[in-house]
Scaffold this active site. Structure first.
Site, PDB file in Angstrom:
ATOM      1  N   LYS A  12     -93.268  55.017 -48.636  1.00 61.90           N
ATOM      2  CA  LYS A  12     -92.102  54.435 -47.954  1.00 61.90           C
ATOM      3  C   LYS A  12     -92.424  54.090 -46.491  1.00 61.90           C
ATOM      4  O   LYS A  12     -93.436  54.550 -45.937  1.00 61.90           O
ATOM      5  CB  LYS A  12     -90.935  55.423 -48.042  1.00 61.90           C
ATOM      6  CG  LYS A  12     -90.384  55.629 -49.461  1.00 61.90           C
ATOM      7  CD  LYS A  12     -89.191  56.590 -49.420  1.00 61.90           C
ATOM      8  CE  LYS A  12     -88.532  56.753 -50.778  1.00 61.90           C
ATOM      9  NZ  LYS A  12     -87.366  57.677 -50.693  1.00 61.90           N
ATOM     10  N   TYR A  52     -82.678  50.154 -56.293  1.00 64.48           N
ATOM     11  CA  TYR A  52     -81.930  51.415 -56.226  1.00 64.48           C
ATOM     12  C   TYR A  52     -80.521  51.298 -56.815  1.00 64.48           C
ATOM     13  O   TYR A  52     -79.652  52.098 -56.489  1.00 64.48           O
ATOM     14  CB  TYR A  52     -81.845  51.898 -54.777  1.00 64.48           C
ATOM     15  CG  TYR A  52     -83.033  52.728 -54.314  1.00 64.48           C
ATOM     16  CD1 TYR A  52     -83.467  53.845 -55.042  1.00 64.48           C
ATOM     17  CD2 TYR A  52     -83.692  52.443 -53.125  1.00 64.48           C
ATOM     18  CE1 TYR A  52     -84.528  54.624 -54.597  1.00 64.48           C
ATOM     19  CE2 TYR A  52     -84.760  53.225 -52.678  1.00 64.48           C
ATOM     20  CZ  TYR A  52     -85.173  54.318 -53.424  1.00 64.48           C
ATOM     21  OH  TYR A  52     -86.216  55.101 -52.994  1.00 64.48           O
ATOM     22  N   PHE A  60     -75.033  57.254 -49.594  1.00 61.23           N
ATOM     23  CA  PHE A  60     -76.252  56.925 -48.852  1.00 61.23           C
ATOM     24  C   PHE A  60     -76.879  55.593 -49.278  1.00 61.23           C
ATOM     25  O   PHE A  60     -77.924  55.201 -48.750  1.00 61.23           O
ATOM     26  CB  PHE A  60     -77.284  58.063 -48.979  1.00 61.23           C
ATOM     27  CG  PHE A  60     -77.671  58.424 -50.402  1.00 61.23           C
ATOM     28  CD1 PHE A  60     -78.643  57.700 -51.084  1.00 61.23           C
ATOM     29  CD2 PHE A  60     -77.069  59.498 -51.050  1.00 61.23           C
ATOM     30  CE1 PHE A  60     -79.011  58.027 -52.381  1.00 61.23           C
ATOM     31  CE2 PHE A  60     -77.422  59.834 -52.355  1.00 61.23           C
ATOM     32  CZ  PHE A  60     -78.396  59.101 -53.018  1.00 61.23           C
ATOM     33  N   ARG A  88     -93.821  63.718 -59.877  1.00 63.83           N
ATOM     34  CA  ARG A  88     -92.637  64.374 -59.297  1.00 63.83           C
ATOM     35  C   ARG A  88     -93.019  65.734 -58.704  1.00 63.83           C
ATOM     36  O   ARG A  88     -92.539  66.124 -57.645  1.00 63.83           O
ATOM     37  CB  ARG A  88     -91.530  64.562 -60.364  1.00 63.83           C
ATOM     38  CG  ARG A  88     -90.940  63.277 -60.929  1.00 63.83           C
ATOM     39  CD  ARG A  88     -90.170  62.451 -59.923  1.00 63.83           C
ATOM     40  NE  ARG A  88     -89.099  63.177 -59.284  1.00 63.83           N
ATOM     41  CZ  ARG A  88     -88.162  62.598 -58.528  1.00 63.83           C
ATOM     42  NH1 ARG A  88     -88.158  61.277 -58.335  1.00 63.83           N
ATOM     43  NH2 ARG A  88     -87.228  63.319 -57.950  1.00 63.83           N
ATOM     44  N   THR A  94     -86.635  66.241 -53.166  1.00 59.92           N
ATOM     45  CA  THR A  94     -86.117  65.083 -52.423  1.00 59.92           C
ATOM     46  C   THR A  94     -85.979  65.405 -50.936  1.00 59.92           C
ATOM     47  O   THR A  94     -86.339  64.595 -50.077  1.00 59.92           O
ATOM     48  CB  THR A  94     -84.748  64.661 -52.996  1.00 59.92           C
ATOM     49  OG1 THR A  94     -84.916  64.412 -54.394  1.00 59.92           O
ATOM     50  CG2 THR A  94     -84.225  63.414 -52.313  1.00 59.92           C
ATOM     51  N   ARG A 105     -94.097  65.595 -49.860  1.00 59.12           N
ATOM     52  CA  ARG A 105     -92.917  65.610 -48.995  1.00 59.12           C
ATOM     53  C   ARG A 105     -92.914  66.815 -48.056  1.00 59.12           C
ATOM     54  O   ARG A 105     -92.403  66.744 -46.941  1.00 59.12           O
ATOM     55  CB  ARG A 105     -91.646  65.550 -49.855  1.00 59.12           C
ATOM     56  CG  ARG A 105     -91.414  64.133 -50.399  1.00 59.12           C
ATOM     57  CD  ARG A 105     -90.371  64.111 -51.475  1.00 59.12           C
ATOM     58  NE  ARG A 105     -89.879  62.754 -51.737  1.00 59.12           N
ATOM     59  CZ  ARG A 105     -89.056  62.447 -52.741  1.00 59.12           C
ATOM     60  NH1 ARG A 105     -88.648  63.392 -53.581  1.00 59.12           N
ATOM     61  NH2 ARG A 105     -88.638  61.216 -52.914  1.00 59.12           N
ATOM     62  N   ASN A 115     -88.375  60.519 -46.539  1.00 52.67           N
ATOM     63  CA  ASN A 115     -89.145  61.515 -47.294  1.00 52.67           C
ATOM     64  C   ASN A 115     -90.455  60.963 -47.856  1.00 52.67           C
ATOM     65  O   ASN A 115     -91.024  61.509 -48.789  1.00 52.67           O
ATOM     66  CB  ASN A 115     -88.274  62.169 -48.375  1.00 52.67           C
ATOM     67  CG  ASN A 115     -87.701  61.170 -49.344  1.00 52.67           C
ATOM     68  OD1 ASN A 115     -88.047  59.991 -49.328  1.00 52.67           O
ATOM     69  ND2 ASN A 115     -86.825  61.633 -50.224  1.00 52.67           N
ATOM     70  N   HIS A 118     -91.574  57.563 -53.000  1.00 50.61           N
ATOM     71  CA  HIS A 118     -90.710  57.432 -54.175  1.00 50.61           C
ATOM     72  C   HIS A 118     -91.560  57.670 -55.405  1.00 50.61           C
ATOM     73  O   HIS A 118     -92.731  57.280 -55.443  1.00 50.61           O
ATOM     74  CB  HIS A 118     -90.117  56.015 -54.266  1.00 50.61           C
ATOM     75  CG  HIS A 118     -89.506  55.732 -55.614  1.00 50.61           C
ATOM     76  ND1 HIS A 118     -88.218  56.107 -55.927  1.00 50.61           N
ATOM     77  CD2 HIS A 118     -90.026  55.175 -56.742  1.00 50.61           C
ATOM     78  CE1 HIS A 118     -87.967  55.771 -57.198  1.00 50.61           C
ATOM     79  NE2 HIS A 118     -89.044  55.204 -57.711  1.00 50.61           N
ATOM     80  N   GLU A 129     -89.456  50.269 -63.454  1.00 51.32           N
ATOM     81  CA  GLU A 129     -89.855  50.124 -62.048  1.00 51.32           C
ATOM     82  C   GLU A 129     -91.217  49.432 -61.922  1.00 51.32           C
ATOM     83  O   GLU A 129     -91.440  48.660 -60.981  1.00 51.32           O
ATOM     84  CB  GLU A 129     -89.862  51.496 -61.372  1.00 51.32           C
ATOM     85  CG  GLU A 129     -88.458  52.077 -61.238  1.00 51.32           C
ATOM     86  CD  GLU A 129     -88.412  53.465 -60.608  1.00 51.32           C
ATOM     87  OE1 GLU A 129     -87.300  53.986 -60.431  1.00 51.32           O
ATOM     88  OE2 GLU A 129     -89.476  54.033 -60.285  1.00 51.32           O
TER      89      GLU A 129
HETATM   90  N1  UDP Z   1     -81.346  60.040 -50.336  1.00 49.22           N
HETATM   91  C1  UDP Z   1     -80.688  60.167 -49.130  1.00 49.22           C
HETATM   92  N2  UDP Z   1     -79.682  61.089 -49.022  1.00 49.22           N
HETATM   93  C2  UDP Z   1     -79.322  61.895 -50.057  1.00 49.22           C
HETATM   94  C3  UDP Z   1     -79.998  61.757 -51.282  1.00 49.22           C
HETATM   95  C4  UDP Z   1     -81.016  60.822 -51.391  1.00 49.22           C
HETATM   96  O1  UDP Z   1     -80.991  59.462 -48.176  1.00 49.22           O
HETATM   97  O2  UDP Z   1     -78.415  62.720 -49.905  1.00 49.22           O
HETATM   98  C5  UDP Z   1     -82.416  59.044 -50.458  1.00 49.22           C
HETATM   99  C6  UDP Z   1     -83.811  59.668 -50.422  1.00 49.22           C
HETATM  100  O3  UDP Z   1     -84.654  58.798 -49.686  1.00 49.22           O
HETATM  101  C7  UDP Z   1     -84.210  59.681 -51.875  1.00 49.22           C
HETATM  102  C8  UDP Z   1     -83.535  58.419 -52.401  1.00 49.22           C
HETATM  103  O4  UDP Z   1     -82.300  58.364 -51.700  1.00 49.22           O
HETATM  104  O5  UDP Z   1     -85.618  59.672 -52.019  1.00 49.22           O
HETATM  105  C9  UDP Z   1     -83.259  58.386 -53.876  1.00 49.22           C
HETATM  106  O6  UDP Z   1     -82.541  59.571 -54.224  1.00 49.22           O
HETATM  107  P1  UDP Z   1     -82.949  60.416 -55.505  1.00 49.22           P
HETATM  108  O7  UDP Z   1     -81.867  61.396 -55.738  1.00 49.22           O
HETATM  109  O8  UDP Z   1     -83.306  59.485 -56.621  1.00 49.22           O
HETATM  110  O9  UDP Z   1     -84.251  61.217 -54.996  1.00 49.22           O
HETATM  111  P2  UDP Z   1     -85.783  61.094 -55.401  1.00 49.22           P
HETATM  112  O10 UDP Z   1     -85.839  60.662 -56.836  1.00 49.22           O
HETATM  113  O11 UDP Z   1     -86.389  60.089 -54.460  1.00 49.22           O
HETATM  114  O12 UDP Z   1     -86.337  62.469 -55.182  1.00 49.22           O
HETATM  115 MG    MG Z   2     -84.916  59.103 -57.822  1.00 45.26          MG
END
Ligand code: UDP
Ligand code: MG
Length: 136
Positions: A12, A52, A60, A88, A94, A105, A115, A118, A129
């Site tokens: 990112k 997204y 968010f 993952r 996250t 992360r 973070n 992705h 994707e």
């Molecule tokens: N995100 C955020 N605030 C939140 C939750 C998620 O800004 O409270 C952002 C964060 O950058 C995250 C992305 O949204 O990576 C996608 O969220 P997801 O729950 O899919 O998390 P990921 O799969 O990236 O761990």
């Molecule tokens: Mg996700």
């Protein structure tokens, strides 16, 4: 039985900006991932909104799409055994505050919104994707 999978990873803007691209790629390679495809691009906010879309009702969503389109990103197709779950695990939680030691992360994430990486969360989403970024 072998279960080779492919998954989509994105470095990112916060990590590209801090020149962490090579260190993060090394982490993938050291953990057995092959980088099959990669490109450094900057996307439009409208593309981030499509990528997204699953989060469109979340509070968010707008900031997230602004952010993903705010600077260069590195998009990669990673391959290894059980790549989706393995990525993952290597990424960590996250919220970098909750990410286990040694995860990407934990090492590089700044905050829940910045973070650093992705990763696809299922085989189905990985295929979607990968097509999103690499289908001609
Ligand atoms: N995100 C955020 N605030 C939140 C939750 C998620 O800004 O409270 C952002 C964060 O950058 C995250 C992305 O949204 O990576 C996608 O969220 P997801 O729950 O899919 O998390 P990921 O799969 O990236 O761990
Ligand atoms: Mg996700």
């Amino acid at each position: 039985m072998s279960n080779i999978e492919q998954t989509l990873s994105i470095i990112k803007p916060d990590a590209v900006e801090r020149n962490l691209e090579n260190e993060i790629k090394e982490m993938f390679k050291n953990n057995g991932f092959s980088i099959l495809k990669e490109k450094k691009i900057q996307i439009e906010k409208s593309e981030a909104e499509k990528f997204y879309k699953v989060h469109e009702t979340k509070p968010f969503y707008n900031d997230l799409c602004e952010y993903l389109s705010s600077g260069p990103i590195v998009v990669m197709v990673l391959e290894k055994e059980n790549a989706v779950l393995g990525n993952r695990e290597l990424m960590g939680a996250t919220n970098p505050k909750d990410a286990e030691a040694g995860t990407i992360r934990n090492k590089y994430g700044i905050s829940i919104d910045k973070n650093s990486v992705h990763g696809s969360d299922s085989i189905d989403n990985a295929n979607k994707e990968i097509d999103f970024f690499f289908k001609n």
